[in-house]
Design a protein around this motif. Structure first.
Motif, PDB file in Angstrom:
ATOM      1  N   PHE A  84       0.792  -1.170  -0.037  1.00 57.59           N
ATOM      2  CA  PHE A  84       0.101  -0.023  -0.073  1.00 57.59           C
ATOM      3  C   PHE A  84       0.873   1.312  -0.096  1.00 57.59           C
ATOM      4  CE2 PHE A  84      -2.069   3.304   2.706  1.00 57.59           C
ATOM      5  CZ  PHE A  84      -3.117   3.618   1.691  1.00 57.59           C
ATOM      6  N   PHE A  85       1.950   1.132   0.778  1.00 54.74           N
ATOM      7  CA  PHE A  85       2.787   2.336   0.836  1.00 54.74           C
ATOM      8  C   PHE A  85       3.518   2.724  -0.566  1.00 54.74           C
ATOM      9  CE2 PHE A  85       7.551   3.949   1.434  1.00 54.74           C
ATOM     10  CZ  PHE A  85       6.904   5.120   1.980  1.00 54.74           C
ATOM     11  N   VAL A  86       3.731   1.712  -1.253  1.00 49.75           N
ATOM     12  CA  VAL A  86       4.387   1.987  -2.464  1.00 49.75           C
ATOM     13  C   VAL A  86       3.430   2.426  -3.614  1.00 49.75           C
ATOM     14  CG1 VAL A  86       5.628   0.577  -4.462  1.00 49.75           C
ATOM     15  CG2 VAL A  86       6.435   0.258  -2.098  1.00 49.75           C
ATOM     16  N   ASP A  87       2.109   1.685  -3.424  1.00 53.14           N
ATOM     17  CA  ASP A  87       1.322   1.941  -4.594  1.00 53.14           C
ATOM     18  C   ASP A  87       0.637   3.637  -4.213  1.00 53.14           C
ATOM     19  OD1 ASP A  87       1.347  -0.537  -5.568  1.00 53.14           O
ATOM     20  OD2 ASP A  87      -0.330  -1.341  -4.728  1.00 53.14           O
ATOM     21  N   ALA A  88       0.421   3.643  -3.130  1.00 48.14           N
ATOM     22  CA  ALA A  88      -0.392   4.911  -2.678  1.00 48.14           C
ATOM     23  C   ALA A  88       0.386   5.950  -2.183  1.00 48.14           C
ATOM     24  CB  ALA A  88      -1.612   4.726  -1.838  1.00 48.14           C
ATOM     25  N   LEU A  89       1.636   5.913  -1.371  1.00 51.74           N
ATOM     26  CA  LEU A  89       2.085   6.831  -0.794  1.00 51.74           C
ATOM     27  C   LEU A  89       3.638   7.292  -0.912  1.00 51.74           C
ATOM     28  CD1 LEU A  89       0.947   5.940   2.858  1.00 51.74           C
ATOM     29  CD2 LEU A  89      -0.176   7.555   1.454  1.00 51.74           C
TER      30      LEU A  89
END
Length: 355
Positions: A84-89
């Motif tokens: 999620f961190f890589v995809d969104a933030l």
């Protein structure tokens, strides 16, 4: 930069939750250590009490983004959380001009063997900029068909002559079907040249297999059988069945590994690399699209190893055909913001070197 991810995590967080989650992940990437609510409350851009931080952490844990190691009251990101961190933030920037010039300079070369040397240097570069192993997979070029000819030899035997676009010529002896009329050789030759010229041998074989019913409808059964046997005579020629591997930095994968189970898993990964196991699967995972592909932790089924990340990008020839893949295999604690653009640019440079 065009980034292609392995998957997307459909989660939305409010600004406060994003700040707390980002701090947990960035602490983990920088130190490998869990962080607790008291330390988080001091590190956040906006003041927040430890109790409020704990409430948000509880919500993040229920979403499967963070977890509490049994040895600590702090929290670490899960594999899903890192995804999620890589995809969104994650803010993935561009390389500086100096960094680009450095890669260009390292991979530049002239004369015989320059391209092979560039691949080796690319593997070393990627390993050097990470705490992982730099990996380059290169495939053997599959011949592209310029002309196919069937020639009769002895009774019951024929010769399939394949001429490649690069001027190479290969021959295969095939069994001729019983009762084959002389005209069938000419019909088979004309049919194949009309339908597979410009294709690789592997593509031609797949195309004829898919068109089997059509072939049998357009031609008599004996001629159709001749075509199928002629193509099948090159059954081992596809690039998907062969390739060479360059790996630098294997020892990095064993650094900072403390638990015996983790050591065993990393050793299994090294064994898989040595035996080139599933390397063509690695190529197929990256060849759809032009961007970097990222596989984090348990998402990585390729080497049967949880706890590693793959950041890979294909490189292509002048016809935009995928001819290999390069990147980094390392722990989930990779500097994604730095490594992703470096892998992407290195693949672009290698693609330009192909002539």
């Amino acid at each position: 930069m065009h980034l292609v991810d392995a998957s997307k995590t459909a989660i939305e967080l409010d600004e406060r939750s994003q700040d707390i989650f980002r701090q947990i992940v960035e602490t983990y990437l920088a130190t490998g250590d869990p962080i607790g609510s008291r330390s988080l409350s001091k590190a956040l851009p906006s003041p927040l009490s430890p109790a409020s931080v704990r409430n948000v952490m509880s919500d993040l844990e229920s979403l499967g983004l963070i977890y509490a190691p049994h040895t600590s009251a702090g929290r670490l990101p899960t594999d899903r959380g890192l995804r999620f961190f890589v995809d969104a933030l994650l803010n993935v920037g561009e390389l500086s001009n100096d960094e680009r010039d450095g890669i260009d300079s390292e991979l530049a070369g002239q004369g015989e063997g320059a391209f092979d040397a560039a691949l080796t240097k690319a593997s070393m570069l990627l390993s050097g900029m990470s705490s992982g192993a730099g990996v380059v997979l290169t495939t053997t070029q599959d011949m592209r068909v310029k002309h196919i000819e069937f020639v009769a030899l002895d009774p019951g035997k024929g010769l399939v002559v394949l001429v490649g676009e690069d001027g190479s010529v290969e021959n295969r002896i095939v069994d001729l079907p019983a009762g084959l009329p002389p005209s069938a050789l000419r019909e088979a030759t004309n049919y194949l040249n009309a339908h597979v010229r410009g294709s690789t041998v592997g593509e031609a074989r797949d195309a004829i297999s898919l068109r089997a019913a059509e072939v049998r409808a357009e031609l008599d059964e004996i001629t159709a059988k001749l075509i199928e046997e002629g193509i099948a005579s090159w059954s081992g020629a596809s690039t998907r069945e062969s390739g060479s591997l360059i790996v630098h930095g294997r020892g990095n994968l064993l650094q900072n590994v403390e638990l015996r189970d983790d050591v065993d898993r990393v050793r299994q990964l090294l064994d898989d690399l040595e035996t080139k196991r599933d390397l063509m699967q690695l190529l197929s995972l990256t060849e759809d699209g032009d961007g970097v592909r990222i596989f984090i932790g348990s998402e990585n089924k390729l080497f049967s190893l949880s706890g590693s990340s793959l950041i890979m990008s294909p490189y292509r020839d002048s016809q935009r055909r995928v001819v290999g893949v390069l990147g980094i295999i390392g722990p989930t604690r990779l500097n994604y913001a730095k490594i992703i653009p470096a892998v992407d640019y290195t693949a672009q440079v290698v693609s330009k070197l192909i002539k």
